[in-house]
Design an enzyme around this catalytic site. Structure first.
Site, mmCIF file in Angstrom:
data_model
loop_
_atom_site.group_PDB
_atom_site.id
_atom_site.type_symbol
_atom_site.label_atom_id
_atom_site.label_comp_id
_atom_site.label_asym_id
_atom_site.label_seq_id
_atom_site.Cartn_x
_atom_site.Cartn_y
_atom_site.Cartn_z
ATOM 1 N N SER A 1 0.801 -1.222 0.000
ATOM 2 C CA SER A 1 0.000 0.000 0.000
ATOM 3 C C SER A 1 0.831 1.269 0.000
ATOM 4 O O SER A 1 0.298 2.348 -0.268
ATOM 5 C CB SER A 1 -0.979 0.016 1.184
ATOM 6 O OG SER A 1 -0.284 -0.135 2.399
ATOM 7 N N HIS B 1 2.833 4.828 4.110
ATOM 8 C CA HIS B 1 1.822 5.472 3.282
ATOM 9 C C HIS B 1 2.228 6.896 2.924
ATOM 10 O O HIS B 1 2.001 7.355 1.792
ATOM 11 C CB HIS B 1 0.480 5.482 4.002
ATOM 12 C CG HIS B 1 -0.083 4.115 4.228
ATOM 13 N ND1 HIS B 1 -1.196 3.886 5.003
ATOM 14 C CD2 HIS B 1 0.310 2.894 3.764
ATOM 15 C CE1 HIS B 1 -1.479 2.588 5.017
ATOM 16 N NE2 HIS B 1 -0.566 1.976 4.276
#
Length: 350
Positions: A135, A187
């Site tokens: 991610s 992230h």
């Protein structure tokens, strides 16, 4: 046999690089769970990387390992959703190169940030943080995807609309609050990579048009380049998504992808947007041919005529009708996929 044919039809609709990356993640997850090898052997673990240079491989491998089936499930859903859209803009070769860059840059940022924090705070938790998952790269794709959609607003969980520029940041904050075990730094690194690309700072890292042409025409890669879902795109000139390296601070507006052959609106398959993944393509020709991209400025609309307004789709995805010099009847749509992550077993997840 029907199930096998359905899988084949579904796979044929996904561009080759996205499909390959998706498959590699699934294969790695299945194999290493079967042989009972833990993700902690491949995650970003600053204490191990600092202790031994041989552990530097973790910067690359961390993105390809996941903690649990839900972790990889949500990450791969997001990959299919955004990858199949963005790859049609990059081309398969350039998109593969961009993903590798994201893999290195997000991994390096995560490692350096954790290492610096451990030195400044003298807290062991940063040195022994085990970060893994795809991610970080997905957040880079999310930032690019937000700049490629026609709508100026994005919906946050269907409750409130926010500007497309703030959507990645709001997603970062909400995910970090709702899922405290996810890697905030992983992230964040993805968003920073997306910002760097959109503002032109990564243009020098991208493959030149000559290199893309060489790879696509090389006989060694003929089996790949001849695949139906291979996206040929040799026209990239450092100006993808309307970004010029000569003006990195204030990029020009980003155009939508334009294609004279595209799936019909009712059959457009996209995960995360209320559509069925694996629907049939209505176009009998190759839907993954090179997609020309044109800058959305007044000159291209002729004599300073303003561009046409967005055509709102019932589900709010904001499709836009664009003129095309070669085919005035063509239009293009950019669905608005979602990005999700999921906590695992106490480790920090990307």
């Amino acid at each position: 046999m029907d199930h096998i044919n359905s899988v084949k039809r579904w796979a044929s609709q996904i561009p080759v690089t996205t499909l390959f990356v998706f498959s590699i993640n699934i294969v790695i997850f299945v194999i290493f769970n079967l042989i009972n090898v833990g993700t902690e052997n491949f995650c970003i673990l600053p204490s191990e990387i600092v202790r031994s240079k041989l552990q530097g491989y973790r910067i690359f491998t961390s993105a390809w390992f996941h903690f649990g089936i839900l972790h990889i499930l949500f990450n791969m859903m997001s990959l299919l959703s955004m990858g199949r859209v963005l790859e049609r803009g990059f081309g398969s070769v350039q998109f593969a190169h961009f993903l590798l860059l994201c893999n290195f840059l997000t991994g390096m940022f995560d490692f350096l940030a954790l290492h610096i924090l451990s030195l400044l705070s003298e807290k062991q938790e940063f040195s022994y943080s085990c970060d893994a998952g795809f991610s970080g790269i997905l957040f880079a794709l999310l930032y690019l995807e937000c700049y490629s959609v026609g709508s100026e607003e994005r919906s946050v969980c269907g409750f409130v609309n926010v500007s497309r520029k703030s959507y990645p940041w709001i997603s970062l904050i909400l995910i970090s609050i709702l899922l405290p075990h996810v890697s905030f730094l992983g992230h964040l690194g993805g968003i920073l990579v997306g910002i760097a690309y959109v503002n032109g700072y990564m243009n020098w890292m991208m493959l030149s048009p000559q290199m893309v042409t060489f790879i696509e025409s090389n006989q060694r890669f003929q089996k790949i380049t001849s695949m139906r879902n291979f996206v040929s795109n040799t026209s990239w000139n450092g100006d993808l998504f309307g970004v010029r390296s000569s003006n990195p601070v204030r990029p020009t507006p980003l155009p939508l992808f334009q294609n004279t052959t595209y799936p019909s609106q009712s059959n457009w398959s996209m995960a995360g947007s209320g559509r069925t993944l694996g629907s049939e393509l209505s176009n009998s020709n190759n839907p993954h041919t090179s997609i020309p991209m044109e800058r959305m400025n007044q000159a291209e609309y002729g004599g300073g005529v303003s561009p046409p307004p967005p055509i709102e789709h019932p589900n709010g995805n904001g499709y836009v009708l664009l003129p095309n010099n070669q085919n005035p009847n063509s239009n293009t749509r950019a669905p608005s996929p979602t990005s999700k992550t999921f906590p695992g077993s106490g480790q920090r997840l990307n």
